[in-house]
Design a protein around this motif. Sequence first.
Motif, PDB file in Angstrom:
ATOM      1  N   TRP A  33      55.648  83.285 -15.601  1.00 56.54           N
ATOM      2  CA  TRP A  33      56.775  83.592 -15.106  1.00 56.54           C
ATOM      3  C   TRP A  33      56.216  84.977 -14.863  1.00 56.54           C
ATOM      4  N   GLU A  34      55.175  85.629 -15.119  1.00 56.37           N
ATOM      5  CA  GLU A  34      54.987  87.355 -14.812  1.00 56.37           C
ATOM      6  C   GLU A  34      54.621  87.532 -13.720  1.00 56.37           C
ATOM      7  N   PRO A  35      54.782  88.678 -13.423  1.00 56.37           N
ATOM      8  CA  PRO A  35      55.283  89.663 -12.658  1.00 56.37           C
ATOM      9  C   PRO A  35      54.255  89.448 -11.437  1.00 56.37           C
ATOM     10  N   ALA A  36      54.399  89.936 -10.502  1.00 58.17           N
ATOM     11  CA  ALA A  36      53.216  89.974  -9.190  1.00 58.17           C
ATOM     12  C   ALA A  36      51.680  90.896  -9.950  1.00 58.17           C
ATOM     13  N   PRO A  37      50.606  90.289  -9.263  1.00 53.62           N
ATOM     14  CA  PRO A  37      49.447  90.654 -10.375  1.00 53.62           C
ATOM     15  C   PRO A  37      49.813  92.903  -9.736  1.00 53.62           C
ATOM     16  N   GLU A  38      49.290  93.631  -9.751  1.00 59.36           N
ATOM     17  CA  GLU A  38      48.622  94.888  -9.701  1.00 59.36           C
ATOM     18  C   GLU A  38      48.844  95.038  -8.174  1.00 59.36           C
ATOM     19  N   ARG A  39      48.918  96.403  -7.960  1.00 59.40           N
ATOM     20  CA  ARG A  39      48.451  96.234  -6.380  1.00 59.40           C
ATOM     21  C   ARG A  39      47.306  97.743  -5.916  1.00 59.40           C
ATOM     22  N   THR A  40      46.702  97.829  -5.519  1.00 58.37           N
ATOM     23  CA  THR A  40      46.164  99.065  -5.549  1.00 58.37           C
ATOM     24  C   THR A  40      45.834  99.541  -4.065  1.00 58.37           C
ATOM     25  N   LEU A  41      45.305 100.670  -4.112  1.00 55.91           N
ATOM     26  CA  LEU A  41      45.354 101.637  -2.676  1.00 55.91           C
ATOM     27  C   LEU A  41      44.672 102.942  -2.471  1.00 55.91           C
ATOM     28  N   ARG A  42      43.642 102.440  -1.508  1.00 56.01           N
ATOM     29  CA  ARG A  42      42.392 103.519  -1.486  1.00 56.01           C
ATOM     30  C   ARG A  42      42.442 104.694  -0.207  1.00 56.01           C
ATOM     31  N   LEU A  43      42.974 105.728   0.181  1.00 58.63           N
ATOM     32  CA  LEU A  43      43.321 106.657   1.155  1.00 58.63           C
ATOM     33  C   LEU A  43      42.970 108.082   1.049  1.00 58.63           C
ATOM     34  N   PHE A  44      42.597 108.145   2.464  1.00 58.48           N
ATOM     35  CA  PHE A  44      41.845 109.678   2.244  1.00 58.48           C
ATOM     36  C   PHE A  44      42.902 110.836   3.432  1.00 58.48           C
ATOM     37  N   ASN A  45      43.564 111.253   3.166  1.00 59.56           N
ATOM     38  CA  ASN A  45      43.878 112.292   4.521  1.00 59.56           C
ATOM     39  C   ASN A  45      43.236 112.969   5.221  1.00 59.56           C
ATOM     40  N   ARG A  46      42.500 112.678   6.270  1.00 62.06           N
ATOM     41  CA  ARG A  46      41.540 113.383   7.694  1.00 62.06           C
ATOM     42  C   ARG A  46      42.312 115.075   7.608  1.00 62.06           C
ATOM     43  N   GLN A  47      43.590 115.310   7.452  1.00 65.40           N
ATOM     44  CA  GLN A  47      44.007 116.461   8.312  1.00 65.40           C
ATOM     45  C   GLN A  47      44.193 117.230   6.913  1.00 65.40           C
ATOM     46  N   THR A  48      43.824 116.789   5.715  1.00 68.01           N
ATOM     47  CA  THR A  48      44.647 117.453   4.429  1.00 68.01           C
ATOM     48  C   THR A  48      43.373 117.494   3.386  1.00 68.01           C
ATOM     49  N   TRP A  72      53.192 111.966  -1.073  1.00 68.91           N
ATOM     50  CA  TRP A  72      52.636 113.650  -0.305  1.00 68.91           C
ATOM     51  C   TRP A  72      51.233 113.699   0.712  1.00 68.91           C
ATOM     52  N   VAL A  73      50.626 112.766   0.094  1.00 71.31           N
ATOM     53  CA  VAL A  73      49.090 112.580   0.547  1.00 71.31           C
ATOM     54  C   VAL A  73      49.953 111.755   2.629  1.00 71.31           C
ATOM     55  N   LEU A  74      50.588 111.513   2.340  1.00 71.48           N
ATOM     56  CA  LEU A  74      50.746 111.155   3.658  1.00 71.48           C
ATOM     57  C   LEU A  74      51.988 111.471   4.423  1.00 71.48           C
ATOM     58  N   ARG A  75      52.518 113.031   4.031  1.00 72.51           N
ATOM     59  CA  ARG A  75      53.188 113.806   4.360  1.00 72.51           C
ATOM     60  C   ARG A  75      52.767 114.405   5.898  1.00 72.51           C
ATOM     61  N   ASP A  76      54.134 114.763   6.541  1.00 71.08           N
ATOM     62  CA  ASP A  76      53.796 115.572   8.497  1.00 71.08           C
ATOM     63  C   ASP A  76      53.017 117.102   7.092  1.00 71.08           C
ATOM     64  N   HIS A  77      51.760 116.972   7.271  1.00 68.28           N
ATOM     65  CA  HIS A  77      51.134 118.124   7.096  1.00 68.28           C
ATOM     66  C   HIS A  77      51.568 119.498   7.648  1.00 68.28           C
ATOM     67  N   ASN A  78      52.172 119.308   8.980  1.00 74.90           N
ATOM     68  CA  ASN A  78      52.443 120.853   9.517  1.00 74.90           C
ATOM     69  C   ASN A  78      53.468 121.293   8.997  1.00 74.90           C
ATOM     70  N   GLY A  79      54.414 120.884   8.400  1.00 71.44           N
ATOM     71  CA  GLY A  79      55.364 121.351   6.910  1.00 71.44           C
ATOM     72  C   GLY A  79      55.695 121.045   6.346  1.00 71.44           C
ATOM     73  N   ASP A  80      54.518 120.066   5.589  1.00 69.42           N
ATOM     74  CA  ASP A  80      55.114 119.749   4.311  1.00 69.42           C
ATOM     75  C   ASP A  80      55.791 118.896   3.899  1.00 69.42           C
ATOM     76  N   ILE A  81      56.328 118.725   4.801  1.00 67.26           N
ATOM     77  CA  ILE A  81      57.395 117.336   4.733  1.00 67.26           C
ATOM     78  C   ILE A  81      57.167 116.233   4.568  1.00 67.26           C
ATOM     79  N   CYS A  82      58.039 115.906   3.345  1.00 69.92           N
ATOM     80  CA  CYS A  82      57.505 114.101   2.681  1.00 69.92           C
ATOM     81  C   CYS A  82      59.086 113.606   3.388  1.00 69.92           C
ATOM     82  N   ARG A  83      58.223 112.390   3.153  1.00 69.08           N
ATOM     83  CA  ARG A  83      59.479 110.845   3.101  1.00 69.08           C
ATOM     84  C   ARG A  83      58.627 109.431   2.230  1.00 69.08           C
TER      85      ARG A  83
END
Length: 182
Positions: A33-48, A72-83
């Motif tokens: 009944w343990e929850p799903a295992p950990e999930r990881t990511l490795r991301l690099f934003n070429r623009q910032t 924040w890393v995947l934001r619209d860097h043109n206006g620093d707009i996050c979603r």
Amino acid sequence: MDPPTAGLSRRGILGLGAAVAFGVCDSRPAAAWEPAPERTLRLFNRQTGEGFEGVYWAEGRPVTEAMARIDWVLRDHNGDICRRIDLALLNRLSEMQEKLDSPHPFEVLSAFRSRETNRHVEGAATGSLHLEGRAVDLRLQGRRAVDLYRCALSFGDGGAGCYAARNFVHVDTGPTRRWAGG
């Protein structure tokens, strides 16, 4: 000798099934009944030049600080707009990284875009899933775009586009669609 269900009515059989099911559930070890295992990511934003490397999912739920950093890393860097970036998209990227087994982060060319930014992107759809944080354009060092495209296709759902000449792929969590661009 009669089988154990001999002489039982339909209701009795259903009751027996419920009792057996209940007994099976009750007897499961806690580890099942343990929850799903950990999930990881490795991301690099070429623009910032910013990145994220780590666990974004643990103990059956998103890690708040990691999700904020990814947004924040995947934001619209043109206006620093996050979603908020779609969790299903992050899960897909994590699964792709596992399948591709590369030590390198995904190089993100574009993720969330504001409407203003989207208007200035050549060939961008007016209803792009980038506007909802449900799409990403990326590449991976040492891999061809077609390799990433095939990996994205292997999941069977969502959108996937291959831009081999520009060496990147588009991955999204929208309806199942496939295309090749220039």
